[in-house]
Design a protein around this motif. Structure first.
Motif, PDB file in Angstrom:
ATOM      1  N   ALA A   4       0.836  -1.205   0.000  1.00 48.28           N
ATOM      2  CA  ALA A   4       0.000   0.000   0.000  1.00 48.28           C
ATOM      3  C   ALA A   4       0.869   1.253   0.000  1.00 48.28           C
ATOM      4  CB  ALA A   4      -0.926  -0.011   1.211  1.00 48.28           C
ATOM      5  N   LEU A   5       1.896   1.257   0.828  1.00 48.08           N
ATOM      6  CA  LEU A   5       2.791   2.411   0.918  1.00 48.08           C
ATOM      7  C   LEU A   5       3.536   2.627  -0.398  1.00 48.08           C
ATOM      8  CD1 LEU A   5       3.639   4.542   2.985  1.00 48.08           C
ATOM      9  CD2 LEU A   5       5.526   3.042   3.653  1.00 48.08           C
ATOM     10  N   GLU A   6       3.983   1.553  -1.015  1.00 49.96           N
ATOM     11  CA  GLU A   6       4.675   1.658  -2.303  1.00 49.96           C
ATOM     12  C   GLU A   6       3.728   2.156  -3.394  1.00 49.96           C
ATOM     13  OE1 GLU A   6       6.132  -2.283  -2.825  1.00 49.96           O
ATOM     14  OE2 GLU A   6       7.933  -1.974  -1.578  1.00 49.96           O
ATOM     15  N   ASN A   7       2.470   1.747  -3.320  1.00 48.39           N
ATOM     16  CA  ASN A   7       1.484   2.130  -4.328  1.00 48.39           C
ATOM     17  C   ASN A   7       1.165   3.619  -4.277  1.00 48.39           C
ATOM     18  OD1 ASN A   7      -0.061   1.310  -6.500  1.00 48.39           O
ATOM     19  ND2 ASN A   7      -1.849   0.782  -5.283  1.00 48.39           N
ATOM     20  N   PHE A   8       1.407   4.240  -3.124  1.00 53.59           N
ATOM     21  CA  PHE A   8       1.090   5.664  -2.978  1.00 53.59           C
ATOM     22  C   PHE A   8       1.900   6.548  -3.914  1.00 53.59           C
ATOM     23  CE2 PHE A   8       1.983   9.805  -0.902  1.00 53.59           C
ATOM     24  CZ  PHE A   8       0.715  10.356  -1.056  1.00 53.59           C
ATOM     25  N   GLU A   9       3.064   6.100  -4.348  1.00 51.10           N
ATOM     26  CA  GLU A   9       3.901   6.940  -5.210  1.00 51.10           C
ATOM     27  C   GLU A   9       3.155   7.419  -6.450  1.00 51.10           C
ATOM     28  OE1 GLU A   9       7.774   5.680  -6.181  1.00 51.10           O
ATOM     29  OE2 GLU A   9       8.367   5.279  -4.111  1.00 51.10           O
ATOM     30  N   LYS A  10       2.214   6.623  -6.943  1.00 49.20           N
ATOM     31  CA  LYS A  10       1.439   7.008  -8.131  1.00 49.20           C
ATOM     32  C   LYS A  10       0.473   8.152  -7.841  1.00 49.20           C
ATOM     33  CE  LYS A  10      -0.069   2.785  -8.710  1.00 49.20           C
ATOM     34  NZ  LYS A  10      -0.758   1.577  -9.242  1.00 49.20           N
ATOM     35  N   PHE A  11       0.199   8.390  -6.548  1.00 55.32           N
ATOM     36  CA  PHE A  11      -0.791   9.391  -6.161  1.00 55.32           C
ATOM     37  C   PHE A  11      -0.187  10.474  -5.268  1.00 55.32           C
ATOM     38  CE2 PHE A  11      -2.583   5.093  -6.444  1.00 55.32           C
ATOM     39  CZ  PHE A  11      -3.344   5.249  -7.602  1.00 55.32           C
ATOM     40  N   ASP A  12       1.135  10.546  -5.270  1.00 56.61           N
ATOM     41  CA  ASP A  12       1.869  11.511  -4.453  1.00 56.61           C
ATOM     42  C   ASP A  12       1.853  12.869  -5.160  1.00 56.61           C
ATOM     43  OD1 ASP A  12       3.714  13.037  -3.048  1.00 56.61           O
ATOM     44  OD2 ASP A  12       5.079  11.362  -2.707  1.00 56.61           O
ATOM     45  N   ALA A  13       1.212  13.864  -4.540  1.00 56.44           N
ATOM     46  CA  ALA A  13       1.078  15.182  -5.164  1.00 56.44           C
ATOM     47  C   ALA A  13       2.431  15.797  -5.496  1.00 56.44           C
ATOM     48  CB  ALA A  13       0.293  16.112  -4.238  1.00 56.44           C
ATOM     49  N   GLU A  14       3.404  15.585  -4.639  1.00 59.94           N
ATOM     50  CA  GLU A  14       4.730  16.169  -4.848  1.00 59.94           C
ATOM     51  C   GLU A  14       5.338  15.695  -6.163  1.00 59.94           C
ATOM     52  OE1 GLU A  14       7.719  18.780  -3.672  1.00 59.94           O
ATOM     53  OE2 GLU A  14       5.815  18.367  -2.679  1.00 59.94           O
ATOM     54  N   ILE A  15       5.080  14.450  -6.506  1.00 61.56           N
ATOM     55  CA  ILE A  15       5.628  13.872  -7.738  1.00 61.56           C
ATOM     56  C   ILE A  15       4.724  14.156  -8.928  1.00 61.56           C
ATOM     57  CG2 ILE A  15       6.249  11.710  -8.893  1.00 61.56           C
ATOM     58  CD1 ILE A  15       6.905  10.579  -6.086  1.00 61.56           C
ATOM     59  N   LYS A  16       3.438  13.850  -8.767  1.00 62.72           N
ATOM     60  CA  LYS A  16       2.533  13.854  -9.920  1.00 62.72           C
ATOM     61  C   LYS A  16       2.236  15.257 -10.430  1.00 62.72           C
ATOM     62  CE  LYS A  16       0.492  11.598 -13.014  1.00 62.72           C
ATOM     63  NZ  LYS A  16       1.289  10.756 -13.916  1.00 62.72           N
ATOM     64  N   ILE A  17       2.027  16.218  -9.535  1.00 62.46           N
ATOM     65  CA  ILE A  17       1.691  17.563 -10.012  1.00 62.46           C
ATOM     66  C   ILE A  17       2.886  18.209 -10.693  1.00 62.46           C
ATOM     67  CG2 ILE A  17       0.934  19.877  -9.332  1.00 62.46           C
ATOM     68  CD1 ILE A  17      -0.869  18.634  -7.279  1.00 62.46           C
ATOM     69  N   ASP A  18       4.102  17.900 -10.239  1.00 64.75           N
ATOM     70  CA  ASP A  18       5.288  18.380 -10.966  1.00 64.75           C
ATOM     71  C   ASP A  18       5.286  17.850 -12.399  1.00 64.75           C
ATOM     72  OD1 ASP A  18       6.402  20.004  -9.071  1.00 64.75           O
ATOM     73  OD2 ASP A  18       7.792  18.507  -8.287  1.00 64.75           O
ATOM     74  N   GLU A  19       4.902  16.588 -12.565  1.00 62.85           N
ATOM     75  CA  GLU A  19       4.820  16.010 -13.910  1.00 62.85           C
ATOM     76  C   GLU A  19       3.765  16.733 -14.747  1.00 62.85           C
ATOM     77  OE1 GLU A  19       3.996  11.886 -13.433  1.00 62.85           O
ATOM     78  OE2 GLU A  19       5.930  11.411 -12.500  1.00 62.85           O
ATOM     79  N   ILE A  20       2.622  17.051 -14.132  1.00 62.20           N
ATOM     80  CA  ILE A  20       1.547  17.751 -14.840  1.00 62.20           C
ATOM     81  C   ILE A  20       2.011  19.140 -15.271  1.00 62.20           C
ATOM     82  CG2 ILE A  20      -0.777  18.710 -14.620  1.00 62.20           C
ATOM     83  CD1 ILE A  20      -0.668  15.629 -14.710  1.00 62.20           C
ATOM     84  N   ILE A  21       2.685  19.840 -14.377  1.00 60.94           N
ATOM     85  CA  ILE A  21       3.178  21.184 -14.699  1.00 60.94           C
ATOM     86  C   ILE A  21       4.175  21.123 -15.854  1.00 60.94           C
ATOM     87  CG2 ILE A  21       4.560  23.118 -13.828  1.00 60.94           C
ATOM     88  CD1 ILE A  21       3.232  22.628 -11.083  1.00 60.94           C
ATOM     89  N   GLU A  22       5.027  20.113 -15.853  1.00 60.03           N
ATOM     90  CA  GLU A  22       5.982  19.959 -16.956  1.00 60.03           C
ATOM     91  C   GLU A  22       5.251  19.710 -18.274  1.00 60.03           C
ATOM     92  OE1 GLU A  22       9.330  20.402 -17.050  1.00 60.03           O
ATOM     93  OE2 GLU A  22       8.963  21.207 -15.038  1.00 60.03           O
ATOM     94  N   GLN A  23       4.157  18.950 -18.228  1.00 60.98           N
ATOM     95  CA  GLN A  23       3.379  18.717 -19.448  1.00 60.98           C
ATOM     96  C   GLN A  23       2.723  20.007 -19.931  1.00 60.98           C
ATOM     97  OE1 GLN A  23       1.173  15.353 -17.689  1.00 60.98           O
ATOM     98  NE2 GLN A  23       1.768  14.140 -19.471  1.00 60.98           N
ATOM     99  N   ILE A  24       2.222  20.816 -18.994  1.00 60.46           N
ATOM    100  CA  ILE A  24       1.610  22.093 -19.374  1.00 60.46           C
ATOM    101  C   ILE A  24       2.660  23.033 -19.967  1.00 60.46           C
ATOM    102  CG2 ILE A  24       0.487  24.170 -18.470  1.00 60.46           C
ATOM    103  CD1 ILE A  24      -1.022  22.371 -16.504  1.00 60.46           C
ATOM    104  N   LYS A  25       3.877  22.984 -19.442  1.00 63.99           N
ATOM    105  CA  LYS A  25       4.954  23.840 -19.962  1.00 63.99           C
ATOM    106  C   LYS A  25       5.175  23.628 -21.455  1.00 63.99           C
ATOM    107  CE  LYS A  25       8.059  24.437 -15.980  1.00 63.99           C
ATOM    108  NZ  LYS A  25       9.427  24.129 -15.499  1.00 63.99           N
ATOM    109  N   THR A  26       4.941  22.404 -21.916  1.00 67.01           N
ATOM    110  CA  THR A  26       5.217  22.100 -23.322  1.00 67.01           C
ATOM    111  C   THR A  26       4.279  22.822 -24.274  1.00 67.01           C
ATOM    112  OG1 THR A  26       3.755  20.147 -23.375  1.00 67.01           O
ATOM    113  CG2 THR A  26       6.041  19.805 -22.671  1.00 67.01           C
ATOM    114  N   ILE A  27       3.153  23.345 -23.769  1.00 69.28           N
ATOM    115  CA  ILE A  27       2.200  24.027 -24.655  1.00 69.28           C
ATOM    116  C   ILE A  27       2.240  25.538 -24.495  1.00 69.28           C
ATOM    117  CG2 ILE A  27       0.662  22.031 -24.690  1.00 69.28           C
ATOM    118  CD1 ILE A  27      -1.190  23.630 -22.757  1.00 69.28           C
ATOM    119  N   LEU A  28       3.065  26.042 -23.572  1.00 75.08           N
ATOM    120  CA  LEU A  28       3.115  27.489 -23.338  1.00 75.08           C
ATOM    121  C   LEU A  28       3.996  28.184 -24.370  1.00 75.08           C
ATOM    122  CD1 LEU A  28       3.405  27.530 -19.440  1.00 75.08           C
ATOM    123  CD2 LEU A  28       1.375  27.909 -20.832  1.00 75.08           C
TER     124      LEU A  28
END
Length: 345
Positions: free
Chosen positions: A321-345
């Motif tokens: 369960a603890l290992e599975n949390f990495e997929k839902f960790d805001a610190e990791i995932k939102i950084d990835e989302i922001i990087e994806q948004i950067k590609t369209i700016l």
């Protein structure tokens, strides 16, 4: 992110008179991450409960949007089903007209059913918005598979939560303590939890937390049920500290709008495994090691799942369960989302 970019972010903010729901918590986590990354942004609250006159809330949201649009570089909408029908077409058209980039994020996992049952004009408007936004995000992978046909820039934005500031005891002893945390509603499987409580021996303990959403639960005789207690609602600041006291999360939900329940991510962050149902979104969250999935409305399977945990296997479940949390960790995932948004700016 360069300071030359300014985000205009539209999404649901919590009402001060009500406990926040999953979407308002998810949106709040996103805003906190923007602040942490020093991204310049303004917010328009799309939660109509927060407006004095709910009947004209949509007009007020439009007015705020047009007022702030010209000064913004990127428009980021985090929306519900209704937002996608009534807001996204106008937002995408107006933003593109003024040369702004747009990202759309869809909360919850039931949008495919909603979309397929829309009238032809409404469906065309939603298709227009999805096809002409610069990038789209959906909460579940099965929604991505379907809606990618309208825009190749369609990606995964799961429910995310912050990692709690709690030291996890990896040698935690299993004590048969089970918790339900959410809306006390029949479609969340509450009746089945009540029924199964009478099938367990006295060594088990089940506590229910959350607002009472149906009248029948206001007058319930808790003495009829063994091993179970209703503990009231929690403030957001109490969620992690209370969850941490338990061994397993119970969520035998069959709620139609279920996507990725935030409480599952919160449980995983503490190494707490889950018993839940085989809904499409939940099947994507809970793997074989981090919990047990059962058929909806199946009390016998719920009982067997509860009884499956023991002193020997609990530590392995907790570790997964603890290992599975990495997929839902805001610190990791939102950084990835922001990087994806950067590609369209």
């Amino acid at each position: 992110m360069s300071v030359q970019y300014k985000f205009l972010v539209l999404g649901p903010m919590a009402n001060h008179n009500e406990l926040p729901g999953g979407t308002t918590v998810s949106f709040s986590v996103f805003l906190d991450k923007l602040k942490k990354n020093n991204i310049d942004f303004e917010v328009i609250n799309t939660n109509k409960v927060n407006y004095k006159y709910k009947g004209i809330a949509l007009i007020k949201i439009y007015w705020l949007f047009f007022q702030k649009l010209r000064k913004s570089s990127h428009i980021s909408l985090h929306g519900s089903d209704k937002d996608y029908i009534y807001l996204t077409p106008v937002i995408v058209f107006s933003s593109k007209l003024l040369g702004k980039t747009v990202s759309l994020r869809k909360f919850a996992g039931s949008f495919l059913d909603v979309f397929e049952n829309l009238s032809t004009p409404k469906k065309l408007l939603v298709k227009y918005a999805l096809s002409n936004s610069n990038i789209n995000f959906f909460q579940t992978k099965y929604l991505i598979q379907y809606f990618k046909q309208y825009n190749n820039n369609t990606f995964w934005f799961p429910t995310v939560r912050n990692r709690p500031n709690i030291i996890i005891d990896r040698e935690k002893v299993y004590q048969k303590r089970f918790i339900f945390l959410g809306h006390i509603h029949s479609e969340k499987g509450i009746d089945h939890i009540l029924e199964v409580s009478n099938l367990l021996d006295d060594s088990y303990n089940i506590d229910l937390y959350g607002p009472l959403m149906e009248e029948k639960y206001n007058n319930i005789d808790w003495e009829r049920y063994k091993n179970i207690a209703y503990k009231g609602s929690l403030n957001p600041s109490e969620v992690y500290s209370v969850l941490f006291k338990y061994d397993v999360l119970l969520l035998p939900t069959y709620w139609k709008g279920e996507g990725y329940p935030g409480v599952i991510a919160e449980a995983f962050s503490l190494g707490i495994p889950v018993i839940s149902t085989k809904l499409e979104g939940i099947k994507e969250m809970v793997d074989e090691g981090s919990g047990i999935l059962i058929d909806v409305k199946n009390v016998e399977q719920l009982k067997n799942a509860i009884c499956s945990f023991n002193d020997k296997n609990y530590k392995d479940f907790s570790k997964s369960a603890l290992e599975n949390f990495e997929k839902f960790d805001a610190e990791i995932k939102i950084d990835e989302i922001i990087e994806q948004i950067k590609t369209i700016l």
